[in-house]
Design an enzyme around this catalytic site. Structure first.
Site, PDB file in Angstrom:
ATOM      1  N   ARG A  84      -9.847 -86.032 -87.039  1.00 47.26           N
ATOM      2  CA  ARG A  84     -11.157 -86.098 -87.684  1.00 47.26           C
ATOM      3  C   ARG A  84     -12.216 -85.787 -86.628  1.00 47.26           C
ATOM      4  O   ARG A  84     -12.273 -86.457 -85.593  1.00 47.26           O
ATOM      5  CB  ARG A  84     -11.394 -87.495 -88.262  1.00 47.26           C
ATOM      6  CG  ARG A  84     -12.814 -87.700 -88.747  1.00 47.26           C
ATOM      7  CD  ARG A  84     -13.066 -89.101 -89.317  1.00 47.26           C
ATOM      8  NE  ARG A  84     -14.450 -89.206 -89.709  1.00 47.26           N
ATOM      9  CZ  ARG A  84     -15.306 -90.128 -89.263  1.00 47.26           C
ATOM     10  NH1 ARG A  84     -14.909 -91.062 -88.412  1.00 47.26           N
ATOM     11  NH2 ARG A  84     -16.561 -90.135 -89.652  1.00 47.26           N
ATOM     12  N   HIS A 129     -22.551 -86.457 -88.558  1.00 46.21           N
ATOM     13  CA  HIS A 129     -22.337 -87.645 -87.731  1.00 46.21           C
ATOM     14  C   HIS A 129     -23.567 -87.802 -86.837  1.00 46.21           C
ATOM     15  O   HIS A 129     -23.493 -87.715 -85.611  1.00 46.21           O
ATOM     16  CB  HIS A 129     -21.044 -87.512 -86.918  1.00 46.21           C
ATOM     17  CG  HIS A 129     -20.483 -88.823 -86.438  1.00 46.21           C
ATOM     18  ND1 HIS A 129     -19.201 -89.241 -86.737  1.00 46.21           N
ATOM     19  CD2 HIS A 129     -21.017 -89.803 -85.685  1.00 46.21           C
ATOM     20  CE1 HIS A 129     -18.978 -90.425 -86.178  1.00 46.21           C
ATOM     21  NE2 HIS A 129     -20.071 -90.785 -85.522  1.00 46.21           N
ATOM     22  N   GLU A 174     -21.350 -93.151 -91.864  1.00 50.27           N
ATOM     23  CA  GLU A 174     -22.144 -94.375 -91.704  1.00 50.27           C
ATOM     24  C   GLU A 174     -23.635 -94.200 -91.988  1.00 50.27           C
ATOM     25  O   GLU A 174     -24.472 -94.327 -91.083  1.00 50.27           O
ATOM     26  CB  GLU A 174     -21.948 -94.949 -90.297  1.00 50.27           C
ATOM     27  CG  GLU A 174     -20.500 -95.194 -89.935  1.00 50.27           C
ATOM     28  CD  GLU A 174     -20.339 -95.985 -88.638  1.00 50.27           C
ATOM     29  OE1 GLU A 174     -21.324 -96.186 -87.922  1.00 50.27           O
ATOM     30  OE2 GLU A 174     -19.212 -96.415 -88.356  1.00 50.27           O
ATOM     31  N   ASN A 316     -15.226 -97.252 -92.189  1.00 51.02           N
ATOM     32  CA  ASN A 316     -15.218 -97.548 -90.751  1.00 51.02           C
ATOM     33  C   ASN A 316     -15.380 -99.044 -90.589  1.00 51.02           C
ATOM     34  O   ASN A 316     -16.309 -99.642 -91.149  1.00 51.02           O
ATOM     35  CB  ASN A 316     -16.386 -96.858 -90.031  1.00 51.02           C
ATOM     36  CG  ASN A 316     -16.213 -95.357 -89.948  1.00 51.02           C
ATOM     37  OD1 ASN A 316     -15.196 -94.803 -90.366  1.00 51.02           O
ATOM     38  ND2 ASN A 316     -17.213 -94.690 -89.396  1.00 51.02           N
ATOM     39  N   TYR A 318     -14.903-102.486 -87.706  1.00 46.14           N
ATOM     40  CA  TYR A 318     -14.639-102.940 -86.340  1.00 46.14           C
ATOM     41  C   TYR A 318     -14.528-104.457 -86.178  1.00 46.14           C
ATOM     42  O   TYR A 318     -13.718-104.931 -85.408  1.00 46.14           O
ATOM     43  CB  TYR A 318     -15.744-102.428 -85.399  1.00 46.14           C
ATOM     44  CG  TYR A 318     -15.694-100.932 -85.178  1.00 46.14           C
ATOM     45  CD1 TYR A 318     -14.940-100.377 -84.142  1.00 46.14           C
ATOM     46  CD2 TYR A 318     -16.383-100.058 -86.021  1.00 46.14           C
ATOM     47  CE1 TYR A 318     -14.882 -99.010 -83.938  1.00 46.14           C
ATOM     48  CE2 TYR A 318     -16.327 -98.684 -85.818  1.00 46.14           C
ATOM     49  CZ  TYR A 318     -15.573 -98.162 -84.783  1.00 46.14           C
ATOM     50  OH  TYR A 318     -15.501 -96.805 -84.592  1.00 46.14           O
ATOM     51  N   GLU A 383     -12.361 -94.943 -89.280  1.00 45.20           N
ATOM     52  CA  GLU A 383     -12.568 -95.395 -87.898  1.00 45.20           C
ATOM     53  C   GLU A 383     -12.161 -96.850 -87.780  1.00 45.20           C
ATOM     54  O   GLU A 383     -12.452 -97.666 -88.661  1.00 45.20           O
ATOM     55  CB  GLU A 383     -14.046 -95.327 -87.476  1.00 45.20           C
ATOM     56  CG  GLU A 383     -14.527 -93.972 -87.060  1.00 45.20           C
ATOM     57  CD  GLU A 383     -15.985 -93.975 -86.635  1.00 45.20           C
ATOM     58  OE1 GLU A 383     -16.479 -95.022 -86.149  1.00 45.20           O
ATOM     59  OE2 GLU A 383     -16.627 -92.932 -86.792  1.00 45.20           O
TER      60      GLU A 383
END
Ligand code: PNW
Length: 528
Positions: A84, A129, A174, A316, A318, A383
């Site tokens: 990606r 992005h 995002e 995504n 985290y 991600e």
């Protein structure tokens, strides 16, 4: 591993067509900021402006020099699944508009895609992005609704030129970060922070419309011929109430999740902004004496047009936060509208980023939340990863633990909970320009030596961790002696599923027996 470590994991495998991959983004790795006719982007401007607080005045002028190192990078990706990456809009359209198409810029991406395909690596392309062409920012950037048209024209060019070879598209990476950090707090480019109660909502509104128009364009004009998939990638932390026995904390946690993931997911997967966002922002706006809500409204036609513009749920993720309410009084901004505070638990392991604590349980709960809230969509994790800071240690134990434990929770979400997770992408291929943190926080599977002019890439031990998970397609009991646990000989890779797709296509033609429900599973390894 010790017997104790072995017992920490749930053993099982993902479906055979599960997609594995690794990711990067243009501004963070390419460099070549003004090479081959590229126009400036808002990140070029932002990093070249003194006083923006980036450690060591870091910028993406050279970054990892991936603009000149396509062949080197290909070698790194080979055992890590699909790739990606994102397109630098101003490399292909220097001022952002189709008035001038920069052919050398397009060539760079055509060449990258061709080489990936030759190497058996599927390309997955993000159109945006964060690096808006500066020419468009000069017109107000995402504050100006005309961006919807410019973005759609840019997308049209990319679909027509690259679409025959690209089967997986992401419109935006995002949008939350673009709206809030770019146009609210202003710590990300373009650094706008003058009206945080209004501008982030306007920007988000235009990003959502732009996404929807690009999705419809692909759907109407390209899907039949190109047969790919297109969606948006949303980021979200998971959240838990700081005190699970306190209704106020539970309510605050709900607001946190709805204002974060729901801001974008609700219009696209359910229709319109959520009630809680509409009501809270309207009431707080009126209480401050404003004539109407600061949250823009979609017309009923727009609600309809935006709802359903997805082929999967790009995620995504985290980390996790513990949430409690905060009353901001009459302050008019996103944080005050949301009205929460966030803390970490002292027991959560640190990373190299202050905002990122190691909380594997959160990804499983978030996947379940998406399954239950947004109609059990196919989910592609686009991600997930962790950073280091300070001294370099190629034995990156934090990252090894992070991937093992997070992916193991993804496996539980898939196998035990039935969340329809179709793929997993690791952030990031290599250490790169970590935005406002410059090069001080390192998310890479590969270490990039910045004091070496060649910017040499060296694998961290986590490359083994991740490629073993890929080879095993999950977690197999270490005592089983399964082949997949052994490192493969140099130059060997598991092929991507595009070959399988071709086989299926070949058996579903008009002539001959109908083999469409015959399930063939072939694992192919290729040698250089
Ligand atoms: C993502 N935060 O961004 C991006 O998509 C990547 O480009 C980035 O390198 C990666 O995560 C690691 O940060 C984020 O401050 C940037 O909460 C900042 C935050 C979260 C995500």
């Amino acid at each position: 591993w010790s017997e104790f470590q072995n017992r920490m994991y749930y053993y099982g495998t993902f479906p055979t067509d599960f997609l594995w991959g690794v990711t990067s983004s243009a501004y963070q790795i390419e460099g070549g900021w003004n090479a081959g006719g590229k126009g400036p982007s808002i990140w070029d401007t932002f990093t070249h402006t003194p006083g923006n607080g980036i450690p060591e005045n870091g910028n993406g002028d050279v970054a990892c020099d991936s603009y000149n190192k396509v062949d080197v990078d290909l070698g790194l990706i080979k055992t890590l699944g699909y790739y990606r990456f994102s397109i630098s809009w101003s490399r292909v359209l220097p001022d952002g508009t189709t008035a001038h198409v920069n052919e050398p810029g397009l060539k760079y991406y055509e060449n990258l895609i061709d080489k990936l395909l030759q190497a058996g690596i599927e390309p997955q392309v993000t159109l945006y992005h964060w690096d808006l062409p500066q020419g468009l920012e000069n017109m107000g950037g995402w504050q100006n609704v005309i961006m919807v048209e410019y973005f759609t024209q840019y997308a049209d060019l990319m679909f027509s030129r690259l679409g025959p070879k690209v089967k997986r598209w992401i419109t935006f990476n995002e949008p939350y970060i673009v709206a809030n950090l770019g146009y609210g707090y202003g710590n990300f480019a373009p650094g706008v922070s003058n009206d945080p109660g209004v501008i982030p909502y306007v920007v988000a509104h235009h990003l959502i419309k732009s996404h929807a128009e690009a999705w419809h364009l692909y759907n109407d004009k390209y899907r039949a011929a190109q047969g790919g998939q297109i969606s948006i990638t949303l980021n979200a932390d998971w959240a838990e109430p700081r005190n699970p026995y306190k209704q106020e904390d539970i309510d605050a946690t709900y607001r946190y999740v709805e204002f974060f993931l729901g801001w974008f997911a609700h219009p696209i997967y359910i229709g319109d902004y959520s009630e809680i966002m509409k009501t809270t922002i309207r009431e707080r706006s009126l209480a401050a004496g404003l004539p109407k809500s600061r949250l823009p409204e979609f017309t009923p036609e727009e609600v309809q047009r935006i709802n359903g513009t997805h082929d999967y749920f790009g995620l995504n993720h985290y980390t996790t936060k513990l949430i409690f309410p905060i009353d901001y009084g009459l302050q008019q901004n996103y944080d005050a509208d949301r009205g929460v505070g966030a803390v970490d638990d002292w027991s959560w392991l640190d990373s190299g980023s202050s905002w990122l604590k190691v909380t594997p349980f959160g990804i499983r709960r978030l996947l379940n939340h998406i399954k239950n809230t947004y109609g059990n969509p196919q989910i592609l994790i686009t991600e997930n990863g962790v950073s280091e800071k300070g001294p370099v240690d190629l034995n990156d134990v934090v990252r090894q633990h992070y991937y093992n434990s997070y992916i193991n929770e993804v496996l539980k979400a898939r196998v035990l909970d039935g969340a329809d997770v179709r793929g997993y992408t690791a952030w990031s291929l290599m250490d790169n320009f970590e935005w406002a943190e410059g090069y001080s926080e390192r998310f890479g599977l590969y270490f990039v030596n910045r004091s070496d002019p060649k910017l040499t890439r060296t694998p961290k031990v986590s490359v083994q961790t991740f490629s073993t998970i890929i080879r095993c397609n999950g977690f197999v009991d270490p005592n089983s002696g399964n082949e997949c646990l052994k490192p493969q000989p140099e130059g060997t890779q598991r092929c991507q599923s595009n070959l399988l797709l071709t086989l299926t296509g070949a058996t579903s033609g008009k002539e001959g027996p109908d083999l469409s429900d015959v399930n063939v599973q072939i694992l192919i390894y290729r040698h250089k």
